[in-house]
Write a protein that holds these residues in place. Structure first.
Motif, PDB file in Angstrom:
ATOM      1  N   PHE A 160     -27.398  30.042   4.316  1.00 16.52           N
ATOM      2  CA  PHE A 160     -26.253  30.790   3.463  1.00 16.52           C
ATOM      3  C   PHE A 160     -25.427  31.537   4.344  1.00 16.52           C
ATOM      4  O   PHE A 160     -23.888  31.250   4.186  1.00 16.52           O
ATOM      5  CB  PHE A 160     -26.733  31.428   1.967  1.00 16.52           C
ATOM      6  CG  PHE A 160     -25.689  32.301   1.420  1.00 16.52           C
ATOM      7  CD1 PHE A 160     -25.115  31.427   0.368  1.00 16.52           C
ATOM      8  CD2 PHE A 160     -25.261  33.145   1.841  1.00 16.52           C
ATOM      9  CE1 PHE A 160     -24.211  32.147  -0.316  1.00 16.52           C
ATOM     10  CE2 PHE A 160     -24.237  33.921   1.093  1.00 16.52           C
ATOM     11  CZ  PHE A 160     -23.655  33.595   0.106  1.00 16.52           C
ATOM     12  N   MET A 161     -25.892  32.411   5.218  1.00 13.85           N
ATOM     13  CA  MET A 161     -25.090  33.262   5.881  1.00 13.85           C
ATOM     14  C   MET A 161     -24.252  32.664   6.906  1.00 13.85           C
ATOM     15  O   MET A 161     -22.974  32.783   7.193  1.00 13.85           O
ATOM     16  CB  MET A 161     -25.894  34.314   6.699  1.00 13.85           C
ATOM     17  CG  MET A 161     -26.540  35.296   5.864  1.00 13.85           C
ATOM     18  SD  MET A 161     -25.387  36.181   4.584  1.00 13.85           S
ATOM     19  CE  MET A 161     -24.351  36.858   5.747  1.00 13.85           C
ATOM     20  N   TRP A 162     -24.889  31.413   7.751  1.00 10.25           N
ATOM     21  CA  TRP A 162     -23.789  30.663   8.495  1.00 10.25           C
ATOM     22  C   TRP A 162     -22.709  29.931   7.763  1.00 10.25           C
ATOM     23  O   TRP A 162     -21.730  29.722   8.397  1.00 10.25           O
ATOM     24  CB  TRP A 162     -24.664  30.153   9.640  1.00 10.25           C
ATOM     25  CG  TRP A 162     -25.278  28.818   9.484  1.00 10.25           C
ATOM     26  CD1 TRP A 162     -24.626  27.810   9.039  1.00 10.25           C
ATOM     27  CD2 TRP A 162     -26.504  28.517   9.564  1.00 10.25           C
ATOM     28  NE1 TRP A 162     -25.543  26.688   8.792  1.00 10.25           N
ATOM     29  CE2 TRP A 162     -26.706  27.130   9.141  1.00 10.25           C
ATOM     30  CE3 TRP A 162     -27.785  29.093  10.036  1.00 10.25           C
ATOM     31  CZ2 TRP A 162     -27.779  26.271   9.319  1.00 10.25           C
ATOM     32  CZ3 TRP A 162     -28.795  28.435  10.293  1.00 10.25           C
ATOM     33  CH2 TRP A 162     -28.974  27.094   9.855  1.00 10.25           C
ATOM     34  N   GLY A 163     -23.224  29.512   6.654  1.00 13.68           N
ATOM     35  CA  GLY A 163     -22.028  28.749   5.886  1.00 13.68           C
ATOM     36  C   GLY A 163     -21.143  29.876   5.577  1.00 13.68           C
ATOM     37  O   GLY A 163     -19.735  29.146   5.266  1.00 13.68           O
ATOM     38  N   PHE A 164     -21.346  30.968   5.274  1.00 12.02           N
ATOM     39  CA  PHE A 164     -20.455  31.841   4.719  1.00 12.02           C
ATOM     40  C   PHE A 164     -19.562  32.316   5.713  1.00 12.02           C
ATOM     41  O   PHE A 164     -18.224  32.049   5.629  1.00 12.02           O
ATOM     42  CB  PHE A 164     -21.181  33.146   4.034  1.00 12.02           C
ATOM     43  CG  PHE A 164     -20.285  34.164   3.614  1.00 12.02           C
ATOM     44  CD1 PHE A 164     -20.004  34.047   2.016  1.00 12.02           C
ATOM     45  CD2 PHE A 164     -19.332  35.081   4.303  1.00 12.02           C
ATOM     46  CE1 PHE A 164     -19.217  34.813   1.668  1.00 12.02           C
ATOM     47  CE2 PHE A 164     -18.373  35.799   3.212  1.00 12.02           C
ATOM     48  CZ  PHE A 164     -18.405  35.635   2.083  1.00 12.02           C
ATOM     49  N   VAL A 165     -20.101  32.633   6.953  1.00 12.36           N
ATOM     50  CA  VAL A 165     -18.989  32.761   7.833  1.00 12.36           C
ATOM     51  C   VAL A 165     -18.321  31.501   8.501  1.00 12.36           C
ATOM     52  O   VAL A 165     -17.154  31.613   8.716  1.00 12.36           O
ATOM     53  CB  VAL A 165     -19.874  33.406   9.160  1.00 12.36           C
ATOM     54  CG1 VAL A 165     -20.223  32.486  10.079  1.00 12.36           C
ATOM     55  CG2 VAL A 165     -19.006  34.300  10.033  1.00 12.36           C
ATOM     56  N   HIS A 166     -18.667  30.423   8.428  1.00 12.02           N
ATOM     57  CA  HIS A 166     -17.999  29.376   8.875  1.00 12.02           C
ATOM     58  C   HIS A 166     -16.883  28.892   7.877  1.00 12.02           C
ATOM     59  O   HIS A 166     -15.886  28.550   8.465  1.00 12.02           O
ATOM     60  CB  HIS A 166     -18.971  28.059   8.963  1.00 12.02           C
ATOM     61  CG  HIS A 166     -19.650  27.505  10.143  1.00 12.02           C
ATOM     62  ND1 HIS A 166     -19.064  27.553  11.390  1.00 12.02           N
ATOM     63  CD2 HIS A 166     -20.637  27.446  10.295  1.00 12.02           C
ATOM     64  CE1 HIS A 166     -19.592  27.333  12.563  1.00 12.02           C
ATOM     65  NE2 HIS A 166     -20.869  27.177  11.790  1.00 12.02           N
ATOM     66  N   ASN A 167     -17.158  29.380   6.602  1.00 14.27           N
ATOM     67  CA  ASN A 167     -16.116  28.978   5.483  1.00 14.27           C
ATOM     68  C   ASN A 167     -15.208  30.096   5.307  1.00 14.27           C
ATOM     69  O   ASN A 167     -14.125  29.779   4.518  1.00 14.27           O
ATOM     70  CB  ASN A 167     -16.959  28.545   4.173  1.00 14.27           C
ATOM     71  CG  ASN A 167     -17.248  27.207   4.146  1.00 14.27           C
ATOM     72  OD1 ASN A 167     -16.637  26.022   4.208  1.00 14.27           O
ATOM     73  ND2 ASN A 167     -18.789  27.018   4.698  1.00 14.27           N
ATOM     74  N   LEU A 168     -15.264  30.950   6.400  1.00 18.52           N
ATOM     75  CA  LEU A 168     -14.138  32.035   6.337  1.00 18.52           C
ATOM     76  C   LEU A 168     -13.192  31.468   7.432  1.00 18.52           C
ATOM     77  O   LEU A 168     -11.918  31.936   7.488  1.00 18.52           O
ATOM     78  CB  LEU A 168     -14.625  33.292   6.931  1.00 18.52           C
ATOM     79  CG  LEU A 168     -15.390  34.097   5.856  1.00 18.52           C
ATOM     80  CD1 LEU A 168     -15.941  35.614   6.471  1.00 18.52           C
ATOM     81  CD2 LEU A 168     -14.581  34.449   4.726  1.00 18.52           C
ATOM     82  N   ASP A 169     -13.377  30.488   8.020  1.00 22.02           N
ATOM     83  CA  ASP A 169     -12.463  29.904   9.079  1.00 22.02           C
ATOM     84  C   ASP A 169     -11.362  29.458   8.491  1.00 22.02           C
ATOM     85  O   ASP A 169     -10.319  29.534   9.000  1.00 22.02           O
ATOM     86  CB  ASP A 169     -13.055  28.937  10.113  1.00 22.02           C
ATOM     87  CG  ASP A 169     -14.330  29.559  11.123  1.00 22.02           C
ATOM     88  OD1 ASP A 169     -14.316  30.814  11.121  1.00 22.02           O
ATOM     89  OD2 ASP A 169     -14.978  28.845  11.506  1.00 22.02           O
ATOM     90  N   PRO A 170     -11.339  28.713   7.293  1.00 18.79           N
ATOM     91  CA  PRO A 170     -10.290  28.089   6.797  1.00 18.79           C
ATOM     92  C   PRO A 170      -9.218  29.280   6.357  1.00 18.79           C
ATOM     93  O   PRO A 170      -8.053  29.013   6.181  1.00 18.79           O
ATOM     94  CB  PRO A 170     -10.747  27.446   5.732  1.00 18.79           C
ATOM     95  CG  PRO A 170     -12.071  26.937   5.993  1.00 18.79           C
ATOM     96  CD  PRO A 170     -12.658  28.230   6.811  1.00 18.79           C
TER      97      PRO A 170
END
Length: 430
Positions: A22-32
């Motif tokens: 969940f956490m790495w998915g969250f930070v990755h999906n802040l990139d957009p």
């Protein structure tokens, strides 16, 4: 029969490692969210803004093999703690990056975060796959990755409201004196400080929990055999094919998510915050829904066959996104998010299936191929800049899904028909 205490140990370890997804998915999906935010703050082209993805995914290429060697030397638990500390350090670096208002500093902070994520993914993906019965590895990894998809829903919605806070029209901004405009853009860039500070604090708390966590021991070999394991892992055709497929899959995913806000703004005329809502409630929910649906479907449909069908669907929808435009194009991209949802964990699990104690280095090779996320967005950006139409950039993910279809078809033919082409649920012991 498994002891209750052992089952509880496995369940708690699974839950904690799933929190990492969940956490790495969250930070990755802040990139957009960062891409249009930094593009405005630094007046970047589409190609220059794609360097956000390049900084992130080059780190995977750099860190994947060291991460595999670290796992073999210190074990999965301590490798995960090391990854969490790197993750937190990179998030904290967003504070000085915002204060100095230097694009290169933002890219450096993203690179450090991604180094931590590379270690985490190299450790967590195979650990989840190995944490239980082998015949359920694909389902188990898809279930854990579903929480990565949940983050893909929440991150754009929250990030848009915390980071995309400047609603000033571009004409008003350009009318300002140069010094005032620069100060205003610097203030806009500073909106990232609060969210990334909060992320760093949460990650540090998770690292403390992992320090005290007792994790079930899995297969390992002495560190002196790491070089031999790497050669053996590279010699496995399934791992080599999975690395190729993962290169193109991650490139496709990054293109779809990172450029969605720009695509929705240009193709459908949506405001950035509204486009971010479409990204979260549309692509994000489609992605997480696709993960849960795919996990269930694998009880009845072989994972390789399902992957092949989903790849074909993504190719068709990519073509629609290229030529339809408007809300129809936006709907097509949301459809891509649904059908590509199972690809990463399924490719990963099929690649390391049966690798035994070569799994750590095989995992490293597959994680290295995530560098596709640094390469394909540049292709997307180049096509968009040259043609003058961002939607034509979807030719890049269309090619990627063609490669994934090849991988799935090959996996279906190469694997044991009863063990790998049968539905996942058909091999479960009651």
């Amino acid at each position: 029969m498994t002891e209750p205490s052992s089952r509880q140990s496995y369940a708690f370890a699974f839950a904690m490692i799933t929190s990492l997804f969940f956490m790495w998915g969250f930070v990755h999906n802040l990139d957009p969210i960062l891409i249009p935010h930094l593009r405005r703050s630094f007046n970047l082209t589409v190609l220059q803004s794609a360097l956000v993805d390049s900084a992130v995914f080059i780190a995977y290429f750099v860190m994947a093999l060291p991460a595999g060697m670290l796992i073999r030397r210190v074990g999965y638990k301590w490798a995960m703690i090391a990854g969490l500390l790197l993750f937190a350090a990179g998030a904290l670096l967003f504070l000085p990056a915002a204060d100095t208002h230097r694009y290169a500093f933002f890219l450096g902070a993203l690179f450090i975060i991604a180094c931590g994520l590379a270690v985490l993914e190299t450790a967590a993906n195979p650990y989840i796959a190995l944490l239980g019965r082998p015949e359920r590895a694909v389902q188990r990894l898809n279930l854990a990755q579903s929480f990565n998809g949940l983050a893909a829903t929440l991150a754009p919605i929250a990030g848009a409201r915390l980071i995309l806070v400047d609603g000033m029209p571009e004409a008003q901004l350009q009318a300002m004196p140069a010094a005032v405009r620069q100060a205003t853009l610097a203030a806009v860039a500073a909106s990232v400080k609060g969210p990334y500070l909060a992320i760093a604090l949460v990650i540090l708390v998770i690292a403390v929990v992992f320090y005290f966590l007792k994790m079930p021991a899995l297969c390992s070999e002495p560190a002196t055999q790491a070089g031999g394991a790497l050669r053996r892992a590279f010699g496995r055709p399934a791992i080599r094919r999975a690395a190729i497929a993962q290169f193109f899959y991650v490139g496709a995913q990054v293109c779809v998510f990172s450029f969605f806000i720009l695509y929705a703004s240009q193709a459908a005329g949506l405001a950035q915050v509204a486009a971010a809502d479409y990204l979260g409630w549309g692509c994000g929910l489609a992605f997480v829904g696709g993960r849960f649906a795919g996990t269930c479907l694998m009880k009845y449909i072989a994972s390789a066959r399902l992957l092949f069908a989903y790849a074909l669907a993504c190719m068709l929808l990519s073509a629609v996104a290229m030529f339809a435009g408007g809300l129809a194009g936006v709907a097509a991209v949301i459809g891509i998010a649904f059908f590509m949802s199972i690809m990463f964990p399924t490719i990963f699990a099929l690649g390391i299936h049966g690798a035994g104690c070569d799994t750590e280095m095989g995992s490293s090779l597959i994680i290295m191929s995530i560098v596709g996320g640094a390469v394909l967005p540049l292709v997307f950006g180049y096509i968009s800049d040259v043609t003058g139409k961002l939607q034509y950039g979807y030719a890049a993910p269309l090619l990627c899904f063609l490669v994934i279809a090849w991988f799935a078809r090959t996996a279906a033919r190469q694997q044991n028909p009863q063990a790998a082409m049968a539905p996942e649920g058909a091999l479960q012991h009651v």
